[in-house]
Design a protein around this motif. Structure first.
Motif, PDB file in Angstrom:
ATOM      1  N   PHE A  82      32.425   4.184  10.269  1.00  0.00           N
ATOM      2  CA  PHE A  82      31.993   5.683  10.490  1.00  0.00           C
ATOM      3  C   PHE A  82      30.412   5.716  10.615  1.00  0.00           C
ATOM      4  O   PHE A  82      29.845   4.702   9.982  1.00  0.00           O
TER       5      PHE A  82
ATOM      6  N   ASN B 268      23.782   9.376   6.587  1.00  0.00           N
ATOM      7  CA  ASN B 268      24.473   9.268   5.328  1.00  0.00           C
ATOM      8  C   ASN B 268      24.303   7.880   4.429  1.00  0.00           C
ATOM      9  O   ASN B 268      25.082   7.300   4.078  1.00  0.00           O
TER      10      ASN B 268
ATOM     11  N   ALA C 165      29.416  -1.359   2.463  1.00  0.00           N
ATOM     12  CA  ALA C 165      30.563  -1.328   3.361  1.00  0.00           C
ATOM     13  C   ALA C 165      31.641  -2.501   3.130  1.00  0.00           C
ATOM     14  O   ALA C 165      32.890  -2.322   3.299  1.00  0.00           O
TER      15      ALA C 165
ATOM     16  N   PHE D 241      27.632   8.912  11.113  1.00  0.00           N
ATOM     17  CA  PHE D 241      27.441  10.135  10.913  1.00  0.00           C
ATOM     18  C   PHE D 241      26.057  10.876  11.502  1.00  0.00           C
ATOM     19  O   PHE D 241      25.108   9.975  11.465  1.00  0.00           O
TER      20      PHE D 241
ATOM     21  N   ARG E 131      40.583   2.587   5.502  1.00  0.00           N
ATOM     22  CA  ARG E 131      39.189   2.983   5.937  1.00  0.00           C
ATOM     23  C   ARG E 131      38.247   2.016   5.671  1.00  0.00           C
ATOM     24  O   ARG E 131      37.175   1.434   6.297  1.00  0.00           O
ATOM     25  N   ALA E 132      38.423   1.108   4.592  1.00  0.00           N
ATOM     26  CA  ALA E 132      37.510  -0.086   4.028  1.00  0.00           C
ATOM     27  C   ALA E 132      37.682  -1.264   5.190  1.00  0.00           C
ATOM     28  O   ALA E 132      36.644  -1.918   5.304  1.00  0.00           O
TER      29      ALA E 132
ATOM     30  N   GLN F  22      38.376  13.354  11.438  1.00  0.00           N
ATOM     31  CA  GLN F  22      38.606  13.084   9.854  1.00  0.00           C
ATOM     32  C   GLN F  22      39.968  12.580   9.977  1.00  0.00           C
ATOM     33  O   GLN F  22      40.347  11.559   9.128  1.00  0.00           O
TER      34      GLN F  22
ATOM     35  N   ARG G 245      26.049  -0.492   8.863  1.00  0.00           N
ATOM     36  CA  ARG G 245      27.026  -0.674   7.699  1.00  0.00           C
ATOM     37  C   ARG G 245      28.411  -0.519   8.579  1.00  0.00           C
ATOM     38  O   ARG G 245      29.309  -0.943   7.768  1.00  0.00           O
TER      39      ARG G 245
ATOM     40  N   LEU H  45      40.454  10.109   6.693  1.00  0.00           N
ATOM     41  CA  LEU H  45      39.793  10.680   5.655  1.00  0.00           C
ATOM     42  C   LEU H  45      40.813  12.160   5.417  1.00  0.00           C
ATOM     43  O   LEU H  45      40.691  12.506   4.070  1.00  0.00           O
TER      44      LEU H  45
END
Lengths: 223, 497
Positions: free
Chosen positions: A87, A93, A107, A89, A81-82, A49, A154, A54
């Motif tokens: 990411f 997700n 995304a 998971f 992040r964008a 994270q 994504r 995050l």
């Protein structure tokens, strides 16, 4: 790529203070495939994270390239992040009501890409993970492996510098696990992605160029 | 993406969407119906009041009847006196008697006409007009020949209002088989020059002409069209009021289809005063304020200037409208309003709770979206947009349901009985009061009118429904969105890891 200097992260859980990361210092060069292993509660996900912008460390410094993530406001972290981080998971997700195509499009929604361009890029990303023919299926109509491929598409559609994967094969059988790892390795190799994978699975970890072990918030290198 | 996501979410969570929409629809429909019925009751009240007090009348000045003082006789009765030559006796000895009296209206009290000047001097009074409410009572009957030689003295037969009531229905009474009819007609003396205010401002000409300034002092009368029809009288005919012949110059109807005009007959004020023996007396003054905002101040000034009179606003007058119309009004203003608020609050609460529950259930979803770079504002917008559309779906359904409910009410057209003040006792006084004791039947001469209740659908009602749907949706969306924006992506992902 990443530079961590004396990173500490503590949580308050009721009356207790949890030291998730203790004075962690390390660097991850651009294009490296790193596996992070360790027992549950050892701080793996917390470290991921921090790397993924995050969360911020309680103390210490963490930088992605020239950007100091530790003192950055939320809006700028969101922008990082964008644009730069993808990411993947363990639980995929995906948004259950959206199709595979629409999930991938989410995304690049924050990037302000025009609708036509967004659709084209999402279609290409799905094709690159072998799901060109499943674009209009919702997640419940896809297998676990297919859902994880959608999640990878994504993560990749925005063409990030870093891909962070938290137990990406944790919910998959061995054969699918190997297929997903082949896919990730191929993307890392072909695109020069920096790939950080948190995993319990030694078979996955063995495929990494570098292995870190996190126990009680402390990082050690493994051969 | 916004609309795709929104559409997929609402379609994918149909049950939640349906529950929220149904809740909103019921609440909005109820508010619409209560609002429309409330408007209908207001219209009905206004129609009744206008028919009584005239269009444009903001205030009225009157005088409450006072109890008779010590030593005074009973008030309000009508006394007929017949002289020896008043009756025409036929061959079998039966004497036909007829007499007509114009007296003060039942339950009304008069005061000096100079009060009008005092009213006109008050600041903020735009116009004022005095009226005199009268009742024309006609005694019409036959006296048989007396069987014995009791017939002595002056043979004056007296139908005293204080006599015991012989019966009802305008017939009966008398002695030895006598047959009497007592009929009453409400007569209002109006200023013929005042057309814009007063009872005649609330009527429409049906035939002939109205009263004008040239009619002062003339024996001319304008009749309520309904009364004229009942009596078989037309323009150009003559009728007798207070023992005097009047020429019928016009007939009028109420501007409201639901109510009769205030009086059976309208005559010039000065003639009314002269014939009733009440020179310089009036019973009511209709007052028009210069502006609606001045009404409270004008009322206060009038009360100060006229300490002996009662000053009433339209609101006060509305209180005089009773019966089932009054009950409907109070039912709607109390129960209907509170029921609407309660149902609306419940619907809003349901929408908010479902939205919050939806956000909680979608913690991982929003955490993931934040992790891939969605801003708080974008997520709040998404949640608010979904709630708003849910509210609008509920609003559309509520609008349809409300229209159906209102249409059903209008199809049923329930009629409400309304009882208004004595001045409204304009309709059929004929048929004879049940005896002539102490003005009894007149003293409580309140008129019961049937008013058809219509629930009008106005643009305001539609705007209210749409507005409530938007407010409900935005409120739920704002609260749900606020919850979503407070999710920290790391915690959101950790909580479901």
């Amino acid at each position: 790529m990443y530079t961590l200097e004396n990173v500490t992260k503590t949580y308050r859980q009721k009356e207790r203070t949890i030291h998730a990361l203790k004075d962690v210092s390390l660097s991850i060069p651009t294009g490296q495939l790193v596996a992070i292993q360790g027992p549950t509660g050892g701080g793996k996900s917390t470290l991921l994270q921090m790397l993924g912008a995050l969360d911020r460390p309680t103390s210490g410094r963490i930088a992605l390239g020239e950007a100091d993530l530790s003192g950055m406001p939320d809006t700028k972290l969101g922008r990082i992040r964008a644009t730069e981080i993808g990411f993947v998971f363990q639980g995929f997700n995906l948004i259950p009501t959206l199709t595979a195509q629409e999930n991938v499009e989410t995304a690049i929604e924050p990037l302000g890409v025009a609708a036509d361009e967004r659709r084209r890029r999402a279609t290409e990303a799905l094709a690159s993970v072998g799901l060109g023919d499943r674009a209009h299926h919702v997640p419940s109509e896809l297998s676990g492996g297919q859902q994880q491929r959608v999640a990878i598409a994504r993560a990749l559609v925005k063409e990030p510098d870093v891909l962070l994967a938290d137990e990406p094969t944790g919910n998959l059988d061995e054969q699918t696990r190997d297929e997903i790892m082949d896919l990730l390795e191929g993307l890392h190799r072909d695109r020069g992605l920096t790939l950080v994978i948190v995993t319990h699975d030694s078979a996955v970890a063995r495929r990494a160029e570098r292995r870190l072990h996190l126990t009680h918030g402390t990082v050690t290198e493994r051969a | 993406m916004f609309f795709t996501y929104l559409r997929r979410e609402l379609a994918g969570r149909r049950r939640q969407t349906a529950i929220v929409a149904v809740g909103m629809a019921l609440a909005i429909a109820l508010v619409m119906i209560v609002n429309a019925v409330s408007g209908g009751v207001r219209d009905a009240q206004a129609a009744v009041l206008e028919s009584v007090y005239g269009v444009g009348t903001d205030l009225t000045v009157s005088q409450a009847p006072t109890a008779p003082g010590e030593g005074e006789g009973p008030s309000g009765g009508v006394r007929f006196e017949f002289g020896q030559d008043d009756g025409a006796t036929d061959d079998d000895g039966t004497t036909a008697l007829s007499n007509s009296r114009l007296t003060a209206g039942p339950g009304s009290s008069t005061f000096d006409a100079s009060t009008l000047d005092a009213v006109l001097e008050v600041d903020g009074v735009a116009a004022a007009s005095a009226t005199l409410s009268l009742t024309n009572v006609t005694f019409d009957g036959e006296l048989p020949q007396r069987p014995t030689d009791q017939a002595a003295g002056d043979q004056a037969a007296s139908g005293d209002a204080g006599a015991p009531a012989p019966g009802e229905g305008g017939a009966g009474g008398g002695f030895g088989g006598g047959n009497f009819d007592v009929t009453s007609v409400t007569v209002t003396g109006v200023d013929p020059a005042a057309e814009a205010i007063g009872p005649l401002s609330a009527v429409e000409l049906a035939d002939g002409r109205g009263l004008d300034s040239g009619d002062a002092g003339e024996y001319v009368v304008v009749l309520d069209a309904e009364y004229a029809t009942t009596e078989g009288v037309a323009v150009g005919d003559a009728i007798e009021l207070g023992g005097t012949e009047f020429e019928v110059v016009g007939t009028v109807t109420s501007t409201s289809a639901d109510a009769a005009t205030a009086s059976n007959a309208y005559i010039p004020l000065d003639v009314a005063q002269a014939l009733s023996g009440m020179d310089g007396q009036v019973s009511d003054i209709s007052v028009q304020a210069a502006s609606a905002s001045d009404i409270p101040a004008v009322k206060a000034d009038l009360e100060e200037a006229l300490p002996d009179q009662t000053v009433s606003t339209q609101e006060d007058l509305a209180a005089s409208v009773s019966g089932s119309l009054g009950s409907a009004s109070s039912l709607i203003s109390s129960l209907g309003l509170w029921l609407s608020i309660a149902v609306l609050a419940a619907a809003f609460l349901i929408a908010i709770l479902f939205t919050i529950q939806g956000v909680t259930r979608r913690t991982r979803e929003f955490g993931t979206l934040k992790a891939i770079g969605w801003s708080d504002r974008r997520i709040v917008g998404q949640v608010a947009g979904e709630s708003l559309v849910q509210g609008l779906i509920g609003g559309a359904a509520g609008l349809a349901l409300g229209f159906i409910g209102i249409a059903i009410i209008n199809a049923i057209s329930p009629s409400l009985a309304t009882t208004s003040s004595p001045l409204a006792a304009g309709a059929e006084g004929a048929g004879g009061p049940g005896g002539f004791g102490g003005g009894g039947p007149f003293a409580a001469a309140q008129e019961t009118t049937e008013v058809v209740l219509n629930a009008p659908v106005t643009l305001g009602v539609v705007a209210l429904a749409v507005g409530l749907a938007v407010v409900g949706g935005l409120l739920a969306g704002a609260i749900g969105g606020w919850r979503a924006s407070r999710l920290r992506p790391a915690e959101a992902l950790r909580s479901v890891a």
